[in-house]
Design a protein around this motif. Structure first.
Motif, mmCIF file in Angstrom:
data_model
loop_
_atom_site.group_PDB
_atom_site.id
_atom_site.type_symbol
_atom_site.label_atom_id
_atom_site.label_comp_id
_atom_site.label_asym_id
_atom_site.label_seq_id
_atom_site.Cartn_x
_atom_site.Cartn_y
_atom_site.Cartn_z
ATOM 1 N N HIS A 104 0.821 -1.210 0.000
ATOM 2 C CA HIS A 104 0.000 0.000 0.000
ATOM 3 C C HIS A 104 0.863 1.272 0.000
ATOM 4 N N ILE A 233 -7.145 2.630 3.677
ATOM 5 C CA ILE A 233 -7.064 1.173 3.511
ATOM 6 C C ILE A 233 -8.063 0.495 4.434
ATOM 7 N N ARG A 366 -5.403 -2.086 -4.821
ATOM 8 C CA ARG A 366 -5.167 -0.676 -4.541
ATOM 9 C C ARG A 366 -6.425 0.170 -4.634
#
Length: 435
Positions: A104, A233, A366
């Protein structure tokens, strides 16, 4: 003076007991790992073949032939192990999901510049290293000196070494990710915090935390994290080996800030079982296929009652990291904390047949578009590698509620809903429905 003498005796007793347990339970037994030059090595979607020199392209796949590149890639993965000299916490399964955060914040191509500077322990056993460290600390304690520590690569030295702003940013995030997993009550994903979430789900310190339970605890830990860097996230845990695409996309499109319209990255954790009491060897191609995907962040699993983190394979052997190595506590709250003990100097291999059937597979996407592309590729791989009529897990369109799955509203005073508690209790027995 008498109290001080008693404390020193207690410390020495603790060190002797720790050393004895290390030898008794083979926690630190290290044997040399051999790799074939005639077979490719897959590590989290990257292919290496030591038979070739440099990089070659075969069927649109880039294959690296440099052994040092493989070593640097492997060592760059974050390694979480047992630690000593901090408030005691019993065993928790090796939830080595920092790889998702590395993807990430840093990307798959990132490697730690100092990775090859770590001493390779292949030439001698970890047991002998432990005895040397123990002897040194014993002599230091008798002379009243502090135990010698591994020279640290400070953040200031790192910043001076990196003139490139991008590399400097990567190193700052590298340290930040490790600090989130520190052995401190304040660390967002440290054992102290994860054990507290475990208590809220009905588990207590000392209970066995299986791969499925760990997946749900990690999801809850991320949901409760308030760090600004973690608002982009989220974690989704599959229900009964099924990933409901609309549920995943809903989590990705839900933003903590009303003015932020960007979709979130997602780590998808899928608890599965690769057989009954023992792992079914028919699933070997399936596991290889999973670890060959660029979206894969590894597999939480191990041998029966012993947790490992699987990151790759060669032939019929899995490449893994072992947390059962007791290292000294590192204070990650200081700016120049040493990084060396958070990176494994050499890989270990294990026959697929020895793998415990209970495991949790992880993927990183992503954004929403990346998730849609990943679900298509993973579905194709499942069809190719599955020898049975039904795959181990599936991606389906729609929400879970469309398939008569009802969601219970979570009580603000309890981090886990009753429905989640029932699911965690069922997972804790590691019983799965085999299709």
């Amino acid at each position: 003076m008498e109290a001080t003498g008693t404390d020193e005796v207690d410390k020495l007793k603790t060190k002797f007991v720790s050393a004895w347990n290390n030898m008794k339970y083979s926690w630190v037994l290290k044997t040399k790992t051999y790799f074939s030059r005639n077979s490719p090595v897959l590590l989290l979607g990257k292919c290496y073949h030591f038979k070739y020199e440099g990089k070659i392209t075969i069927e649109d796949h880039v294959i690296a032939g440099n052994v040092e590149e493989f070593r640097k890639d492997f060592i760059s993965r974050i390694w979480l192990t047992y630690r000593e000299e901090f408030p005691q916490i019993e065993e928790l399964a090796n939830a080595n999901w920092p790889q998702g955060l590395i993807l990430h914040f840093l990307g798959r191509a990132w490697t730690w510049p100092d990775a090859l500077n770590i001493e390779n322990s292949d030439s001698e056993s970890w047991t002998s290293n432990t005895v040397k460290k123990f002897t040194a600390s014993f002599e230091a304690s008798l002379s009243g000196e502090r135990e010698l520590k591994t020279p640290a690569v400070s953040q200031k030295e790192t910043i001076r070494r990196y003139s490139d702003d991008h590399e400097m940013r990567n190193e700052i995030y590298h340290r930040k990710i490790i600090s989130w997993f520190g052995d401190s009550p304040l660390a967002l994903f440290g054992l102290h915090q994860l054990i507290e979430y475990g208590k809220k789900s009905g588990k207590k310190a000392g209970d066995w935390y299986g791969p499925a339970v760990v997946a749900h605890i990690l999801r809850k830990a991320v949901e409760e994290a308030r760090h600004p860097d973690l608002q982009g996230i989220t974690i989704y845990v599959a229900q009964d080996c099924t990933v409901y695409s609309s549920d995943v996309i809903d989590k990705q499109c839900t933003s903590m800030a009303s003015d932020n319209t960007d979709d979130k990255a997602v780590i998808i954790l899928i608890p599965v079982r690769l057989g009954g009491e023992r792992t079914n060897t028919d699933y070997l191609d399936f596991v290889k296929g999973i670890l060959s995907l660029e979206y894969c962040v590894g597999i939480i699993g191990g041998k029966p009652k012993q947790s490992y983190y699987f990151a790759g394979f060669q032939d019929d052997s899995l490449i893994y990291m072992d947390p059962h190595y007791c290292q000294s506590f590192v204070d990650v709250s200081i700016k120049d904390f040493p990084l060396e003990t958070f990176h494994c100097p050499s890989p270990k291999k294990m026959s697929f047949r020895k793998m415990d059937p209970s495991c949790t597979i992880g993927f990183y996407c992503r954004n929403v578009q990346d998730f849609k592309r990943a679900s298509e590729e993973i579905t194709k791989m499942l069809k190719i590698s599955s020898k049975e009529k039904y795959p181990l897990f599936t991606f389906v369109n729609g929400h879970s509620r469309d398939y008569d799955f009802t969601s219970t509203t979570t009580n603000e005073e309890d981090l886990f809903s009753e429905d989640e508690k029932k699911r965690l209790k069922r997972f804790s027995t590691e019983e799965f429905v085999l299709l």
